[in-house]
Design a protein around this motif. Sequence first.
Motif, PDB file in Angstrom:
ATOM      1  N   LEU A 262       0.805  -1.221   0.000  1.00  0.00           N
ATOM      2  CA  LEU A 262       0.000   0.000   0.000  1.00  0.00           C
ATOM      3  C   LEU A 262       0.839   1.274   0.000  1.00  0.00           C
ATOM      4  CD1 LEU A 262      -2.375  -1.954   0.629  1.00  0.00           C
ATOM      5  CD2 LEU A 262      -3.272  -0.194   2.149  1.00  0.00           C
ATOM      6  N   ALA A 263       2.144   1.150  -0.168  1.00  0.00           N
ATOM      7  CA  ALA A 263       3.005   2.333  -0.158  1.00  0.00           C
ATOM      8  C   ALA A 263       2.983   3.014  -1.522  1.00  0.00           C
ATOM      9  CB  ALA A 263       4.427   1.928   0.195  1.00  0.00           C
ATOM     10  N   PRO A 264       2.676   4.315  -1.576  1.00  0.00           N
ATOM     11  CA  PRO A 264       2.712   5.032  -2.857  1.00  0.00           C
ATOM     12  C   PRO A 264       4.138   5.362  -3.281  1.00  0.00           C
ATOM     13  CG  PRO A 264       2.078   6.519  -1.088  1.00  0.00           C
ATOM     14  CD  PRO A 264       2.200   5.156  -0.468  1.00  0.00           C
ATOM     15  N   ALA A 265       4.333   5.556  -4.569  1.00  0.00           N
ATOM     16  CA  ALA A 265       5.644   5.967  -5.078  1.00  0.00           C
ATOM     17  C   ALA A 265       6.015   7.325  -4.498  1.00  0.00           C
ATOM     18  CB  ALA A 265       5.621   6.017  -6.600  1.00  0.00           C
ATOM     19  N   GLY A 266       7.312   7.585  -4.413  1.00  0.00           N
ATOM     20  CA  GLY A 266       7.793   8.799  -3.766  1.00  0.00           C
ATOM     21  C   GLY A 266       7.241  10.085  -4.349  1.00  0.00           C
ATOM     22  N   THR A 267       6.997  10.107  -5.657  1.00  0.00           N
ATOM     23  CA  THR A 267       6.484  11.320  -6.304  1.00  0.00           C
ATOM     24  C   THR A 267       5.136  11.746  -5.736  1.00  0.00           C
ATOM     25  OG1 THR A 267       7.604  10.633  -8.327  1.00  0.00           O
ATOM     26  CG2 THR A 267       5.968  12.373  -8.550  1.00  0.00           C
ATOM     27  N   ALA A 268       4.391  10.795  -5.189  1.00  0.00           N
ATOM     28  CA  ALA A 268       3.070  11.111  -4.645  1.00  0.00           C
ATOM     29  C   ALA A 268       3.146  12.186  -3.570  1.00  0.00           C
ATOM     30  CB  ALA A 268       2.428   9.847  -4.063  1.00  0.00           C
ATOM     31  N   PHE A 269       4.265  12.215  -2.832  1.00  0.00           N
ATOM     32  CA  PHE A 269       4.376  13.132  -1.705  1.00  0.00           C
ATOM     33  C   PHE A 269       4.595  14.576  -2.139  1.00  0.00           C
ATOM     34  CE2 PHE A 269       5.333   8.923  -0.185  1.00  0.00           C
ATOM     35  CZ  PHE A 269       4.611   8.858   1.002  1.00  0.00           C
ATOM     36  N   SER A 270       4.765  14.805  -3.425  1.00  0.00           N
ATOM     37  CA  SER A 270       4.880  16.174  -3.914  1.00  0.00           C
ATOM     38  C   SER A 270       3.585  16.955  -3.683  1.00  0.00           C
ATOM     39  CB  SER A 270       5.239  16.186  -5.403  1.00  0.00           C
ATOM     40  OG  SER A 270       4.224  15.561  -6.177  1.00  0.00           O
ATOM     41  N   ILE A 271       2.503  16.260  -3.403  1.00  0.00           N
ATOM     42  CA  ILE A 271       1.227  16.947  -3.123  1.00  0.00           C
ATOM     43  C   ILE A 271       1.355  17.831  -1.880  1.00  0.00           C
ATOM     44  CG2 ILE A 271       0.215  15.142  -1.660  1.00  0.00           C
ATOM     45  CD1 ILE A 271      -2.473  15.723  -2.995  1.00  0.00           C
ATOM     46  N   TRP A 272       2.314  17.502  -1.001  1.00  0.00           N
ATOM     47  CA  TRP A 272       2.490  18.325   0.195  1.00  0.00           C
ATOM     48  C   TRP A 272       2.913  19.743  -0.140  1.00  0.00           C
ATOM     49  CZ3 TRP A 272       0.278  17.724   4.495  1.00  0.00           C
ATOM     50  CH2 TRP A 272       0.040  16.455   5.032  1.00  0.00           C
TER      51      TRP A 272
ATOM     52  N   THR B 291      -0.773   2.864   8.628  1.00  0.00           N
ATOM     53  CA  THR B 291      -1.199   1.749   9.478  1.00  0.00           C
ATOM     54  C   THR B 291      -0.677   0.423   8.938  1.00  0.00           C
ATOM     55  OG1 THR B 291      -3.210   2.969  10.066  1.00  0.00           O
ATOM     56  CG2 THR B 291      -3.200   0.609  10.503  1.00  0.00           C
ATOM     57  N   TRP B 292      -0.769   0.252   7.614  1.00  0.00           N
ATOM     58  CA  TRP B 292      -0.299  -0.977   6.970  1.00  0.00           C
ATOM     59  C   TRP B 292       1.204  -1.147   7.225  1.00  0.00           C
ATOM     60  CZ3 TRP B 292      -4.483  -3.374   4.900  1.00  0.00           C
ATOM     61  CH2 TRP B 292      -4.282  -4.581   4.201  1.00  0.00           C
ATOM     62  N   ALA B 293       1.968  -0.059   7.068  1.00  0.00           N
ATOM     63  CA  ALA B 293       3.417  -0.109   7.254  1.00  0.00           C
ATOM     64  C   ALA B 293       3.777  -0.429   8.701  1.00  0.00           C
ATOM     65  CB  ALA B 293       4.034   1.220   6.843  1.00  0.00           C
TER      66      ALA B 293
ATOM     67  N   LEU C 156       1.953  -2.062  10.998  1.00  0.00           N
ATOM     68  CA  LEU C 156       1.636  -3.460  11.304  1.00  0.00           C
ATOM     69  C   LEU C 156       2.644  -4.407  10.657  1.00  0.00           C
ATOM     70  CD1 LEU C 156      -2.255  -3.347  10.919  1.00  0.00           C
ATOM     71  CD2 LEU C 156      -0.973  -3.684  13.034  1.00  0.00           C
ATOM     72  N   SER C 157       3.027  -4.093   9.439  1.00  0.00           N
ATOM     73  CA  SER C 157       4.008  -4.917   8.744  1.00  0.00           C
ATOM     74  C   SER C 157       5.351  -4.892   9.470  1.00  0.00           C
ATOM     75  CB  SER C 157       4.176  -4.431   7.304  1.00  0.00           C
ATOM     76  OG  SER C 157       5.131  -5.192   6.607  1.00  0.00           O
ATOM     77  N   ALA C 158       5.778  -3.687   9.899  1.00  0.00           N
ATOM     78  CA  ALA C 158       7.044  -3.560  10.622  1.00  0.00           C
ATOM     79  C   ALA C 158       6.993  -4.265  11.972  1.00  0.00           C
ATOM     80  CB  ALA C 158       7.375  -2.081  10.820  1.00  0.00           C
ATOM     81  N   ALA C 159       5.780  -4.411  12.525  1.00  0.00           N
ATOM     82  CA  ALA C 159       5.610  -5.083  13.813  1.00  0.00           C
ATOM     83  C   ALA C 159       5.610  -6.610  13.672  1.00  0.00           C
ATOM     84  CB  ALA C 159       4.312  -4.623  14.474  1.00  0.00           C
ATOM     85  N   GLY C 160       5.679  -7.079  12.440  1.00  0.00           N
ATOM     86  CA  GLY C 160       5.783  -8.521  12.244  1.00  0.00           C
ATOM     87  C   GLY C 160       4.558  -9.193  11.661  1.00  0.00           C
ATOM     88  N   VAL C 161       3.545  -8.410  11.283  1.00  0.00           N
ATOM     89  CA  VAL C 161       2.350  -8.993  10.659  1.00  0.00           C
ATOM     90  C   VAL C 161       2.666  -9.186   9.172  1.00  0.00           C
ATOM     91  CG1 VAL C 161      -0.144  -8.788  10.330  1.00  0.00           C
ATOM     92  CG2 VAL C 161       0.945  -7.733  12.326  1.00  0.00           C
ATOM     93  N   THR C 162       3.403 -10.217   8.881  1.00  0.00           N
ATOM     94  CA  THR C 162       3.910 -10.427   7.515  1.00  0.00           C
ATOM     95  C   THR C 162       2.811 -10.767   6.523  1.00  0.00           C
ATOM     96  OG1 THR C 162       4.373 -12.740   8.078  1.00  0.00           O
ATOM     97  CG2 THR C 162       6.175 -11.152   8.326  1.00  0.00           C
ATOM     98  N   ALA C 163       1.651 -11.188   7.019  1.00  0.00           N
ATOM     99  CA  ALA C 163       0.544 -11.511   6.109  1.00  0.00           C
ATOM    100  C   ALA C 163       0.136 -10.288   5.287  1.00  0.00           C
ATOM    101  CB  ALA C 163      -0.652 -12.044   6.894  1.00  0.00           C
TER     102      ALA C 163
END
Length: 274
Positions: free
Chosen positions: A62-72, A177-179, A181-188
Amino acid sequence: MSTINEAPRAHPSTHNPWPMAIITVLGVAAAIAMAVIGSGALGGTAVAEAAGGALSADATPLAPAGTAFSIWSVIYAGLAAYALWQLTPTARASERQRVLRPWAILSAFLNAGWLFTVQFDALWLSVLVIVALLAVLIRIMYILGRPRTGGVIELILTDGTFGLYFGWVLVATFANTWATLSAAGVTALEEIPLGVVGIVVAGVVAAVAALLDGGRIAPALATSWGLAWIAVARTGGRFDSDTLVWTAAAAAAVVLLVAVARRATVARTNQPAA
């Protein structure tokens, strides 16, 4: 949101709007400066590299490409212009702006606070902060249902800026949130099927928001922007997947179509009878 209009509250004629207008300028300026520092733009750690890279473009499905953050850049420019506009007679006399100002300042500081939680690798705290920020922006969207008195300028600086802000943070909340949980070990959550589920849920929530807020275009554009860049990110790298690409692209298109259709329906409903 725009379909729920709050009745304007009377306030004393002796009310002096100058102090709060000035506080808004100073508060938003300070929050933007904090955000720039927290983002690593002045030489610190970039957000994508902080927290062990948990928020990088290739960290989760669910991570967007870096260019997406140019909206900031657009959002920060809009917030700065909005704050300066508060000094004008039109804005100072507006009941809508009077109610909005404290929430606008709070949203800017929560955004800056989120960046610092990431810099200190406090991912779980970052989730709490971004959820709080999303709640504040939902409140702001309800406030924007009040009548405008500032014409096109208010439409662009207030509705446009906070609409983009809300739409982007909606997508970012899912990604954050997805990132975490994933970093916490929820590899599913790193599996393609659950990635599809996450994108679909994000799209459905954004479409429901478009229905509830009368089809505001700015939030739908920002959400679709984020979803489209999720699609771009899935064309390569660790989570290269045609399924994720097409799911995210379809979700982006659906959110926009729902907003446009809802907007058209509201416009027809509000047309005076012949």
